[in-house]
Design an enzyme around this catalytic site. Structure first.
Site, PDB file in Angstrom:
ATOM      1  N   GLU A   1     -15.819  -1.871  -0.377  1.00 45.46           N
ATOM      2  CA  GLU A   1     -15.096  -1.749  -1.641  1.00 45.46           C
ATOM      3  C   GLU A   1     -15.493  -2.796  -2.677  1.00 45.46           C
ATOM      4  O   GLU A   1     -14.996  -2.752  -3.801  1.00 45.46           O
ATOM      5  CB  GLU A   1     -13.590  -1.808  -1.378  1.00 45.46           C
ATOM      6  CG  GLU A   1     -13.087  -0.619  -0.593  1.00 45.46           C
ATOM      7  CD  GLU A   1     -11.594  -0.644  -0.336  1.00 45.46           C
ATOM      8  OE1 GLU A   1     -11.023   0.436  -0.157  1.00 45.46           O
ATOM      9  OE2 GLU A   1     -11.005  -1.749  -0.307  1.00 45.46           O
TER      10      GLU A   1
ATOM     11  N   TYR B   1       0.823  -1.213   0.000  1.00 47.43           N
ATOM     12  CA  TYR B   1       0.000   0.000   0.000  1.00 47.43           C
ATOM     13  C   TYR B   1       0.855   1.260   0.000  1.00 47.43           C
ATOM     14  O   TYR B   1       0.407   2.331   0.379  1.00 47.43           O
ATOM     15  CB  TYR B   1      -0.988   0.001   1.156  1.00 47.43           C
ATOM     16  CG  TYR B   1      -2.073  -1.036   1.027  1.00 47.43           C
ATOM     17  CD1 TYR B   1      -2.907  -1.057  -0.086  1.00 47.43           C
ATOM     18  CD2 TYR B   1      -2.271  -1.995   2.008  1.00 47.43           C
ATOM     19  CE1 TYR B   1      -3.904  -2.007  -0.213  1.00 47.43           C
ATOM     20  CE2 TYR B   1      -3.272  -2.955   1.883  1.00 47.43           C
ATOM     21  CZ  TYR B   1      -4.083  -2.951   0.772  1.00 47.43           C
ATOM     22  OH  TYR B   1      -5.077  -3.893   0.645  1.00 47.43           O
ATOM     23  N   GLN B   2       2.135   1.085  -0.404  1.00 53.91           N
ATOM     24  CA  GLN B   2       2.993   2.198  -0.812  1.00 53.91           C
ATOM     25  C   GLN B   2       3.412   3.150   0.309  1.00 53.91           C
ATOM     26  O   GLN B   2       3.887   4.239   0.052  1.00 53.91           O
ATOM     27  CB  GLN B   2       2.303   2.974  -1.953  1.00 53.91           C
ATOM     28  CG  GLN B   2       2.023   2.093  -3.161  1.00 53.91           C
ATOM     29  CD  GLN B   2       0.879   2.582  -4.006  1.00 53.91           C
ATOM     30  OE1 GLN B   2      -0.262   2.214  -3.780  1.00 53.91           O
ATOM     31  NE2 GLN B   2       1.192   3.413  -4.977  1.00 53.91           N
TER      32      GLN B   2
ATOM     33  N   LYS C   1     -18.009  -6.159   1.977  1.00 51.69           N
ATOM     34  CA  LYS C   1     -16.663  -6.430   2.463  1.00 51.69           C
ATOM     35  C   LYS C   1     -16.490  -6.036   3.917  1.00 51.69           C
ATOM     36  O   LYS C   1     -15.858  -6.747   4.700  1.00 51.69           O
ATOM     37  CB  LYS C   1     -15.639  -5.676   1.600  1.00 51.69           C
ATOM     38  CG  LYS C   1     -14.192  -5.877   2.027  1.00 51.69           C
ATOM     39  CD  LYS C   1     -13.251  -5.055   1.160  1.00 51.69           C
ATOM     40  CE  LYS C   1     -11.805  -5.237   1.599  1.00 51.69           C
ATOM     41  NZ  LYS C   1     -10.877  -4.393   0.818  1.00 51.69           N
ATOM     42  N   GLN C   2     -17.047  -4.885   4.296  1.00 55.34           N
ATOM     43  CA  GLN C   2     -16.766  -4.312   5.612  1.00 55.34           C
ATOM     44  C   GLN C   2     -17.891  -3.371   6.017  1.00 55.34           C
ATOM     45  O   GLN C   2     -18.827  -3.143   5.253  1.00 55.34           O
ATOM     46  CB  GLN C   2     -15.452  -3.539   5.563  1.00 55.34           C
ATOM     47  CG  GLN C   2     -15.495  -2.327   4.646  1.00 55.34           C
ATOM     48  CD  GLN C   2     -14.133  -1.889   4.174  1.00 55.34           C
ATOM     49  OE1 GLN C   2     -13.599  -2.456   3.236  1.00 55.34           O
ATOM     50  NE2 GLN C   2     -13.576  -0.878   4.821  1.00 55.34           N
TER      51      GLN C   2
ATOM     52  N   TRP D   1      -8.054   6.740   3.842  1.00 49.67           N
ATOM     53  CA  TRP D   1      -8.992   7.322   4.808  1.00 49.67           C
ATOM     54  C   TRP D   1      -8.752   6.752   6.198  1.00 49.67           C
ATOM     55  O   TRP D   1      -9.124   7.356   7.200  1.00 49.67           O
ATOM     56  CB  TRP D   1     -10.433   7.088   4.363  1.00 49.67           C
ATOM     57  CG  TRP D   1     -10.943   5.677   4.480  1.00 49.67           C
ATOM     58  CD1 TRP D   1     -10.355   4.540   4.001  1.00 49.67           C
ATOM     59  CD2 TRP D   1     -12.154   5.252   5.117  1.00 49.67           C
ATOM     60  NE1 TRP D   1     -11.124   3.436   4.286  1.00 49.67           N
ATOM     61  CE2 TRP D   1     -12.235   3.840   4.968  1.00 49.67           C
ATOM     62  CE3 TRP D   1     -13.176   5.915   5.781  1.00 49.67           C
ATOM     63  CZ2 TRP D   1     -13.295   3.088   5.470  1.00 49.67           C
ATOM     64  CZ3 TRP D   1     -14.236   5.161   6.277  1.00 49.67           C
ATOM     65  CH2 TRP D   1     -14.290   3.773   6.121  1.00 49.67           C
ATOM     66  N   ASP D   2      -8.087   5.595   6.249  1.00 48.18           N
ATOM     67  CA  ASP D   2      -7.742   4.971   7.528  1.00 48.18           C
ATOM     68  C   ASP D   2      -7.091   5.968   8.479  1.00 48.18           C
ATOM     69  O   ASP D   2      -7.315   5.929   9.691  1.00 48.18           O
ATOM     70  CB  ASP D   2      -6.728   3.833   7.331  1.00 48.18           C
ATOM     71  CG  ASP D   2      -7.093   2.843   6.257  1.00 48.18           C
ATOM     72  OD1 ASP D   2      -8.032   3.107   5.486  1.00 48.18           O
ATOM     73  OD2 ASP D   2      -6.422   1.806   6.171  1.00 48.18           O
TER      74      ASP D   2
END
Length: 761
Positions: free
Chosen positions: A475, A327-328, A587-588, A333-334
């Site tokens: 997502e 994830y770079q 998903k969540q 938004w986390d």
């Protein structure tokens, strides 16, 4: 000794101990046992490990795009590499070792290993190795490496700097230039795409007589110590690794050499680092009574949240922290929704720094909006150095066809911008920091409101504005209209903007309006949107539809039954053709996430109905999801269900319960958002802490597994300590300059105008 999981224990609630070596766990344990300080993350590998064992040191603000596709943080040369040969035989970790124990000491950020292994010449060699990343000297990581034999034998130690390090997407450093100094070696290199200079310097000392010979090759440099080990007499090597880049200082090599010159002994630096950690834990520790497993799991997560957070300057908190390059090393938004709350209530200056990063990258958000045909600030879904979008168009692969999947995280997941506006507003509400709003926050909120106004579509036949072709927190369902979470967050932002227009002093407001060219026509549009934007509300059954048409999708309960439709285990579940897309399986947390952020928005009955509707439809295939459900379950007195989700969340990394590869893409490493959310689950979930208007709300619940818990929270500059037991709740104002605070405890209004207040449960 208390068992956490298989071969995983704790003695004190401050330590994680693994008593069995498993080579297959190199990725997981390299992340779990890592050390860091917000500037760097050094994976929890061993001194002899190279890239095949995923040894790496990841450094902030070193973004590079070596492969032309993925821009990620660089892994720098490893100056702690140390190889031991005993009578010509290399010491290689074996699962048949006579004894093995590795420990992460959470109290002071020290990772260690003690292993004994029999060599071919009959000698049993014991190695005791420990490392820490200094919080006193944030550019330094130190190691103490002690070797002992039970019989006299010859040994060789090769120690130096390894240039050939693990990197997920290409080699980011080029043109390695070797140099030496009185106590070790150094190397300077440049990143491929930005040509930033990175310097790594080592210091090295051995407390035994040995012959020494330097070596240098394309893969590294260092020295070879040849010595005789005497039976029962330990030999200790001390090393420091110092890292600077041209993004930190003008001359990285000079700064690194200066720091190397003044480096103290390992034990002196360790003692100084311990004092720094004592201070950190005084801010963030949450104590749990009579459940040492939950206690150590919570501290493990808080530890990883701390070391992932840059505090030396305004930089993002990566979705995998500094545990790897997945994830770079960039912000999602986390950062604001899952990581920032702990800092907001425990150390507001860090929360301020997080938001200053978003202000610093406001131009990147403006560029993204303009590129996609919008106005204002559309923040990057994956944000690094400049705030320009780092999320590639093709994130996953279709493992059935081998073709890239066009995901739209980077252009449809618009809630990222109002989420940041929410964080700005919440920061001001909790801290009362008017200066931040004047200097940074108002501009951010206005530009986000401007973006939302340019994205919204007015439907004349319906007489309302809508947000179309979006993607909510779930997502797996892309390209939907009127996602409830997104629309609510958009309205929150427009309301925040309108409040600022009415409450900012005239001088500040005029300056901000002039700076961004805000017109009266735009303001009129915002106010029209406030009155006429469609916000999904509870239907006749009390349920908020996640997005338009969600009810028309196939119902599969429980959601995990959808996995039976997979053709291959590692295929991607989501848009455009995954097995969940035409189902209600999500998903969540999505609608449920709305109640996490806005606990006072809907009445309890509505929250209960939506929880019961969406929970069986949720796969929890994001590490973010269990914590959200835990917080909301606690709000509606489903305390034991909240506790089960708490356990699931805090064990994600400890017990390695989430996949490392999805849709052909490596997504391993520490789950930094889940780490941050661990604090929220206790404080905002079980503790029921929220700030609504000018008042503080508390509704503490206590799981059966605990006798009590204690946490601190800073609100309006006042430090509160909340102690919850089975019998009572005690709230103490620990501030030196105490001021009256209005509290609502289980809905009953009280004024804390003395040192403490106690309520029976």
């Amino acid at each position: 000794m208390h068992e956490i999981g298989e071969h995983l224990t704790t003695n004190t609630g401050w330590d994680i101990i693994k008593n069995r070596y498993e080579a297959a766990q190199a990725i997981t344990e390299g992340s779990n046992f890592m050390i860091g300080n917000g500037f760097m993350g050094y994976r929890g590998t061993f001194a002899e490990d190279g890239k095949d064992a995923y040894a790496a040191c990841i450094v902030t603000d070193t973004w590079d795009k070596a492969d032309g596709k993925w821009e990620e943080l660089s892994t720098v040369p490893n100056a702690l590499l140390t190889l031991l040969h005993v009578d010509g035989e290399p010491f290689i970790m074996s699962e048949e070792a006579a004894s093995f124990e590795r420990t992460l000491d959470l109290s002071q950020g020290v990772t260690s290993r003690k292993v004994s292994q029999r060599m071919k010449n009959g000698a049993t060699i014991t190695i005791h190795e420990e490392k820490f990343a200094s919080y006193r000297k944030k550019h330094a990581v130190l190691m103490k490496y002690t070797v002992e034999s039970d019989q006299d034998t010859d040994a060789v130690l090769d120690t130096g700097i390894d240039y050939d390090v693990w990197s997920i997407n290409g080699d980011h450093l080029q043109g390695h230039h070797y140099f030496s100094h009185p106590t070790g070696d150094g190397v300077t290199a440049k990143t491929v795409s930005y040509e930033d200079t990175v310097t790594v310097v080592e210091t090295c000392s051995l407390d035994a007589d040995a012959s020494e010979e330097d070596y240098q090759n394309p893969d590294g440099s260092g020295r070879t110590f040849s010595l005789s080990l005497e039976a029962g007499k330990p030999v200790t090597l001390e090393k420091a690794m110092i890292i600077y880049s041209s993004n930190d200082v003008d001359n990285p090599q000079d700064e690194a050499l200066l720091e190397a010159k003044h480096m103290q002994s390992y034990e002196e630096e360790k003692a100084a680092n311990r004092l720094e950690w004592d201070n950190l834990w005084s801010h963030y520790d949450v104590t749990i009574q009579n459940n040492i497993i939950d206690q150590v799991a919570l501290r493990f997560n808080i530890y990883h949240a701390i070391i992932a957070t840059p505090v030396h300057k305004s930089l993002p908190i990566g979705a995998r922290g500094l545990s790897c390059q997945a994830y770079q090393g960039a912000a999602f938004w986390d950062q604001e929704i899952y990581n920032m709350p702990m800092y907001l209530y425990s150390n507001p200056e860090i929360a301020r720094n997080i938001l200053k990063y978003r202000h610093r990258t406001l131009d990147g958000a403006r560029r993204k909006a303009k590129r996609l045909g919008y106005e204002g600030a559309y923040y990057a879904w994956i944000s690094g150095k400049t705030g320009d979008e780092l999320c590639p168009d093709f994130f996953f692969k279709d493992v059935l066809s081998g073709r890239d999947i066009r995901n739209h995280f980077n252009d449809w997941q618009i809630h990222i911008s109002p989420d940041i506006a929410y964080a700005v507003k919440k920061y001001h509400q909790v801290t009362g920091d008017d200066a931040f709003i004047r200097d940074y926050g108002a501009e951010m909120i206005f530009e986000i409101a401007r973006f939302l106004a340019s994205h919204a579509v007015y439907k004349p036949m319906r007489g309302r504005y809508e947000f179309m072709r979006v993607q909510g927190p779930d997502e797996y369902h892309e390209n939907v209209d009127n996602n409830a979470f997104t629309n609510h967050q958009a309205m929150f932002t427009l309301q925040a903007a309108d409040e600022l227009l009415q409450t900012l002093d005239e001088k500040t407001l005029s300056a901000v309006k002039e700076k961004i060219g805000l017109s009266d026509d735009e303001i009129s549009l915002w106010r029209d949107m406030l009155a006429n934007t469609y916000v999904p509300k509870p239907d006749k059954h009390g349920i908020i539809e996640q997005f338009d048409g969600y009810y028309d999708l196939e119902t599969i309960i429980p959601a995990k039954k959808v996995t039976e439709r997979l053709i291959k285990e590692d295929e991607y579940y989501g848009y455009p053709n995954g097995v969940t897309v035409r189902t209600q399986c999500i998903k969540q947390a999505d609608v449920i996430q709305l109640f996490v952020l806005h606990p006072h928005l809907y009445d309890r009955k509505t929250v209960e109905l939506n929880y019961e509707f969406y929970e069986p439809r949720t796969l929890h295939f994001s590490s973010l999801s269990p914590s959200s459900y835990a917080i909301v379950a606690a709000q509606i007195d489903k305390v034991e269900e909240a506790y089960r989700n708490f356990r699931k969340s805090v064990m994600i990394d400890l017990l390695n319960t989430n996949e490392a590869v999805s849709g052909g893409t490596f997504i391993g490493g520490i789950h930094t958002a889940a780490n941050g959310a661990s604090w929220q689950m206790v404080v905002n979930g079980f503790g029921g802490l929220s700030v609504h208007g000018d008042d503080i709300h508390l509704s503490p619940r206590l799981p059966d597994a605990w006798d009590g818990y204690t946490f601190k929270a800073i609100v309006k500059g006042q430090t509160l300590e909340v102690d919850v037991t089975k019998e009572q709740i005690t709230i103490t104002n620990k501030s030196e300059d105490r001021k009256p605070l209005t509290l609502h405890i289980f809905g009953e209004k009280s004024v804390l105008d003395s040192e403490r207040i106690t309520k029976s449960r």
